[in-house]
Scaffold this active site. Structure first.
Site, PDB file in Angstrom:
ATOM      1  N   GLU A 109      -0.329   3.281 -20.913  1.00 17.13           N
ATOM      2  CA  GLU A 109      -1.472   2.230 -20.317  1.00 17.13           C
ATOM      3  C   GLU A 109      -1.749   2.903 -19.031  1.00 17.13           C
ATOM      4  OE1 GLU A 109      -2.196   0.230 -22.655  1.00 17.13           O
ATOM      5  OE2 GLU A 109      -0.358   0.363 -23.560  1.00 17.13           O
ATOM      6  N   CYS A 136      -6.212  -1.482 -12.814  1.00 19.96           N
ATOM      7  CA  CYS A 136      -6.595  -0.484 -13.616  1.00 19.96           C
ATOM      8  C   CYS A 136      -8.067  -0.771 -14.503  1.00 19.96           C
ATOM      9  CB  CYS A 136      -5.474  -0.144 -14.789  1.00 19.96           C
ATOM     10  SG  CYS A 136      -5.463  -1.877 -15.501  1.00 19.96           S
TER      11      CYS A 136
HETATM   12  P1  NAD Z   1       2.275   6.851 -11.274  1.00 21.00           P
HETATM   13  O1  NAD Z   1       1.846   7.464 -12.460  1.00 21.00           O
HETATM   14  O2  NAD Z   1       2.515   7.532 -10.005  1.00 21.00           O
HETATM   15  O3  NAD Z   1       3.833   5.937 -11.340  1.00 21.00           O
HETATM   16  C1  NAD Z   1       4.041   4.956 -12.469  1.00 21.00           C
HETATM   17  C2  NAD Z   1       5.493   4.951 -12.744  1.00 21.00           C
HETATM   18  O4  NAD Z   1       5.939   6.360 -13.186  1.00 21.00           O
HETATM   19  C3  NAD Z   1       6.262   4.872 -11.172  1.00 21.00           C
HETATM   20  O5  NAD Z   1       7.282   3.840 -11.663  1.00 21.00           O
HETATM   21  C4  NAD Z   1       6.865   6.091 -11.100  1.00 21.00           C
HETATM   22  O6  NAD Z   1       8.212   6.035 -10.585  1.00 21.00           O
HETATM   23  C5  NAD Z   1       7.073   6.788 -12.379  1.00 21.00           C
HETATM   24  N1  NAD Z   1       7.148   8.263 -12.485  1.00 21.00           N
HETATM   25  C6  NAD Z   1       6.313   8.963 -11.580  1.00 21.00           C
HETATM   26  N2  NAD Z   1       6.738  10.392 -11.835  1.00 21.00           N
HETATM   27  C7  NAD Z   1       7.362  10.239 -13.051  1.00 21.00           C
HETATM   28  C8  NAD Z   1       7.843  11.301 -13.905  1.00 21.00           C
HETATM   29  N3  NAD Z   1       7.282  12.712 -13.824  1.00 21.00           N
HETATM   30  N4  NAD Z   1       8.169  10.828 -15.184  1.00 21.00           N
HETATM   31  C9  NAD Z   1       8.401   9.526 -15.449  1.00 21.00           C
HETATM   32  N5  NAD Z   1       7.943   8.567 -14.559  1.00 21.00           N
HETATM   33  C10 NAD Z   1       7.484   8.830 -13.496  1.00 21.00           C
HETATM   34  O7  NAD Z   1       1.229   5.329 -11.254  1.00 21.00           O
HETATM   35  P2  NAD Z   1       1.189   4.709 -10.179  1.00 21.00           P
HETATM   36  O8  NAD Z   1       0.547   5.207  -8.812  1.00 21.00           O
HETATM   37  O9  NAD Z   1       2.080   3.801  -9.620  1.00 21.00           O
HETATM   38  O10 NAD Z   1       0.228   3.512 -10.468  1.00 21.00           O
HETATM   39  C11 NAD Z   1      -1.545   3.781 -10.262  1.00 21.00           C
HETATM   40  C12 NAD Z   1      -1.952   4.212 -11.745  1.00 21.00           C
HETATM   41  O11 NAD Z   1      -1.498   3.315 -12.800  1.00 21.00           O
HETATM   42  C13 NAD Z   1      -3.461   4.208 -12.068  1.00 21.00           C
HETATM   43  O12 NAD Z   1      -3.974   5.312 -12.496  1.00 21.00           O
HETATM   44  C14 NAD Z   1      -3.925   3.039 -12.542  1.00 21.00           C
HETATM   45  O13 NAD Z   1      -5.128   3.251 -13.388  1.00 21.00           O
HETATM   46  C15 NAD Z   1      -2.578   3.034 -13.707  1.00 21.00           C
HETATM   47  N6  NAD Z   1      -2.656   1.570 -14.159  1.00 21.00           N
HETATM   48  C16 NAD Z   1      -3.076   1.463 -15.426  1.00 21.00           C
HETATM   49  C17 NAD Z   1      -3.071  -0.005 -16.250  1.00 21.00           C
HETATM   50  C18 NAD Z   1      -3.359   0.059 -17.410  1.00 21.00           C
HETATM   51  O14 NAD Z   1      -3.021  -1.063 -17.971  1.00 21.00           O
HETATM   52  N7  NAD Z   1      -4.110   0.957 -18.080  1.00 21.00           N
HETATM   53  C19 NAD Z   1      -2.463  -0.881 -15.441  1.00 21.00           C
HETATM   54  C20 NAD Z   1      -1.951  -0.780 -14.147  1.00 21.00           C
HETATM   55  C21 NAD Z   1      -2.081   0.406 -13.333  1.00 21.00           C
END
Ligand code: NAD
Length: 509
Positions: free
Chosen positions: A244, A278
């Site tokens: 997501e 999101c």
């Molecule tokens: P992010 O991708 O930076 O991090 C998300 C998670 O991934 C965190 O728990 C982080 O620790 C982990 N992570 C970071 N690097 C990683 C790697 N290399 N391998 C595995 N895990 C890793 O996102 P964010 O800044 O926490 O959240 C914002 C983003 O989330 C925005 O793009 C938003 O649109 C999206 N989002 C989407 C939805 C949806 O339902 N589509 C809902 C909420 C947020």
């Protein structure tokens, strides 16, 4: 002077760290990071506990989830107070998360038994009706849930509920920016008497990778860039993922729309949770006939928003300086290319990572605010001459999460909705598809793979399918084995071919 609310004071994610309130810079709490080397041990414990969790059956698990729902309801105030401290949200925003979870829990405790029940399937040809075919939904033992920071309650649990209901154990990795709320959610699971099939792994990338390496399914919510890395890592063990990801949701306002309603919706959709949603409205296309009226109504609404964290406020802080920086970059780029900011336009003076709600006009697709995900408090509005132009521009994006269409003619709005390349469309509303617990919510294109909670799909995705074929009678048993005469086999295959071709031959005419 602005405070610099660093996300954690221990960037190595070892030992413990202090989490600061982004609105005030005050200490929100401390967290103990999980050693990535411990993740395998945690998963082994979950794997053992999962067997008896599955064996309870859907009805038994529903009772446990119902008790957890009651606990969450009773501790709503405590959870929301911590949410506000950890994220700098306004009280209005913090108040949305627990009710959403309760809706999901309520839906699944009522429906999970039916959704997970073994399904009898009919035989494809009459003479195969000697077989009783049953499809069983068997849980994947350990589901790893990797969550972002924008909704620390909802994003942690809205997918975990489905996995637990399906009979899986869940290893939850909250965002390193908001680890505190998850600790309370975890405490509630244990205090409500639930078995140890939910566990936390606290940390950043290294712990996340360890979670991917020990799980049987990954439910990831986060940015598109990280989602691709997660899918790549999971693919090494052929572990399925549901991603997501980011969005750039368009809103289309047709000339026959209720303009006031559309303006209220745009302001709510763009600035709810300070734009860090999101499915927030990230860009608006308005037919020229109602453009001025719409813009005036939007500006009037935005001016009423009370900025500040916690009680009495509508519009809270951004999670940290990095989110402020993205918003500043998008606004600066737009202004440099000829856009105008009718509200906001530069960061708020004073402490905390606040950025005011910013309405931008005279925007186009040469600007970052119309093409890249901002995930911040901007509302760029573009005038268009036709519905076709609005649809073309809405689809001109690498993202395809959701969209909104405003028109008093519902048939026309539905027609437009089905021309949009995205996973969900709200007509005369925004974000409401996220509340529809009966239907899946997922993104197209760079916005994701699969879909998150919603409907029976939200449970079955965590299951492996096991088909059991049993005899209804011993008559004809082994009729296709080697020990039959070649002639009998030939007759049988000829008969099967003839039967199988009856319908295609009729249809092909
Ligand atoms: P992010 O991708 O930076 O991090 C998300 C998670 O991934 C965190 O728990 C982080 O620790 C982990 N992570 C970071 N690097 C990683 C790697 N290399 N391998 C595995 N895990 C890793 O996102 P964010 O800044 O926490 O959240 C914002 C983003 O989330 C925005 O793009 C938003 O649109 C999206 N989002 C989407 C939805 C949806 O339902 N589509 C809902 C909420 C947020």
């Amino acid at each position: 002077m602005t405070a610099t609310p660093e996300v954690d004071t221990n960037p190595s994610y070892e030992g413990t760290a202090t989490i600061l309130n982004p609105a005030t810079g005050a200490v929100a709490g401390t967290v103990r990071w999980t050693d990535p080397a411990d993740v395998t041990r945690i998963a082994t414990g979950l794997r053992q506990a999962q067997r008896s969790w599955e064996a309870r059956g859907a009805a038994g698990r529903a009772k446990v989830l119902a008790r957890y729902a009651v606990w969450l309801g009773e501790h709503r105030d405590e959870i929301e107070a911590l949410l506000i401290k950890e994220t700098g949200k306004s009280a209005v925003d913090a108040a949305q998360e627990v009710p959403l979870l309760l809706m999901i829990l309520s839906y699944y405790v009522r429906t999970m038994e039916k959704a997970l029940a073994p399904e009898p399937r009919s035989a494809s040809l009459p003479f195969l009706s000697i077989k009783k075919v049953t499809v069983h939904y068997r849980p994947r033992p350990v589901v790893g849930i990797i969550a972002p920071w924008n909704y620390p309650v909802a994003n942690a649990l809205m997918d975990a509920i489905g996995a637990l209901a399906a009979g899986c154990a869940v290893l939850l990795k909250p965002s390193e920016r908001t680890p505190l709320t998850a600790e309370v959610l975890m405490r509630g699971w244990i205090d409500s008497g639930a078995p140890e099939v939910l566990a936390l792994a606290q940390g950043a990338r290294a712990v996340s990778e360890a979670v991917i390496d020990v799980s049987d399914y990954i439910q990831f919510t986060g940015s598109s860039a990280t989602g691709a890395k997660v899918a790549e890592r999971a693919a090494r063990r052929l572990v399925p993922v549901s991603l997501e990801l980011g969005g750039k949701d368009p809103m289309l306002v047709l000339e026959d729309a209720d303009v006031d309603l559309a303006a209220h919706a745009a302001v709510w959709g763009a600035f709810f949770n300070a734009g860090q949603t999101c499915v927030s409205v990230e860009r608006v296309y308005v037919l020229e006939q109602v453009y001025d009226q719409f813009v005036d109504a939007v500006v009037r609404d935005v001016r009423k928003l009370k900025v500040g964290a916690g009680e009495g406020n509508a519009f809270g802080a951004l999670i940290d300086e990095s989110q402020v920086a993205v918003t500043e970059r998008h606004v600066a780029d737009a202004l440099a290319k000829g856009a105008k900011a009718l509200t906001g336009g530069s960061r708020t003076a004073g402490p905390g990572s606040f950025y005011p709600p910013t309405v931008l006009v005279d925007v186009d697709h040469s600007m970052l605010c119309m093409t890249e995900e901002t995930f911040g408090p901007t509302l760029p509005i573009m005038k268009v001459r036709s519905v076709a132009e609005a649809v073309r521009l809405a689809n001109d994006s690498p993202y395809g999460l959701s969209a909104a269409v405003f028109s008093k003619d519902l048939e026309r709005a539905n027609d437009v909705a089905l021309q949009l390349d995205c996973g969900g469309v709200n007509i005369n509303d925004v974000i409401s598809n996220l509340m529809c617990t009966t239907a899946p919510m997922g993104g197209w294109k760079s916005s994701g793979i699969g879909a998150r909670f919603g409907g029976p799909e939200g449970l079955r995705k965590y299951c492996r399918i096991e088909t059991v074929v049993a005899p209804r009678t011993t008559v004809g048993a082994g009729g296709n084995y080697y020990n039959n005469s070649q002639r009998a086999l030939k007759t049988m295959n000829t008969m099967m071919t003839k039967l199988a071709l009856i319908r295609p031959k009729r249809m092909a005419k």
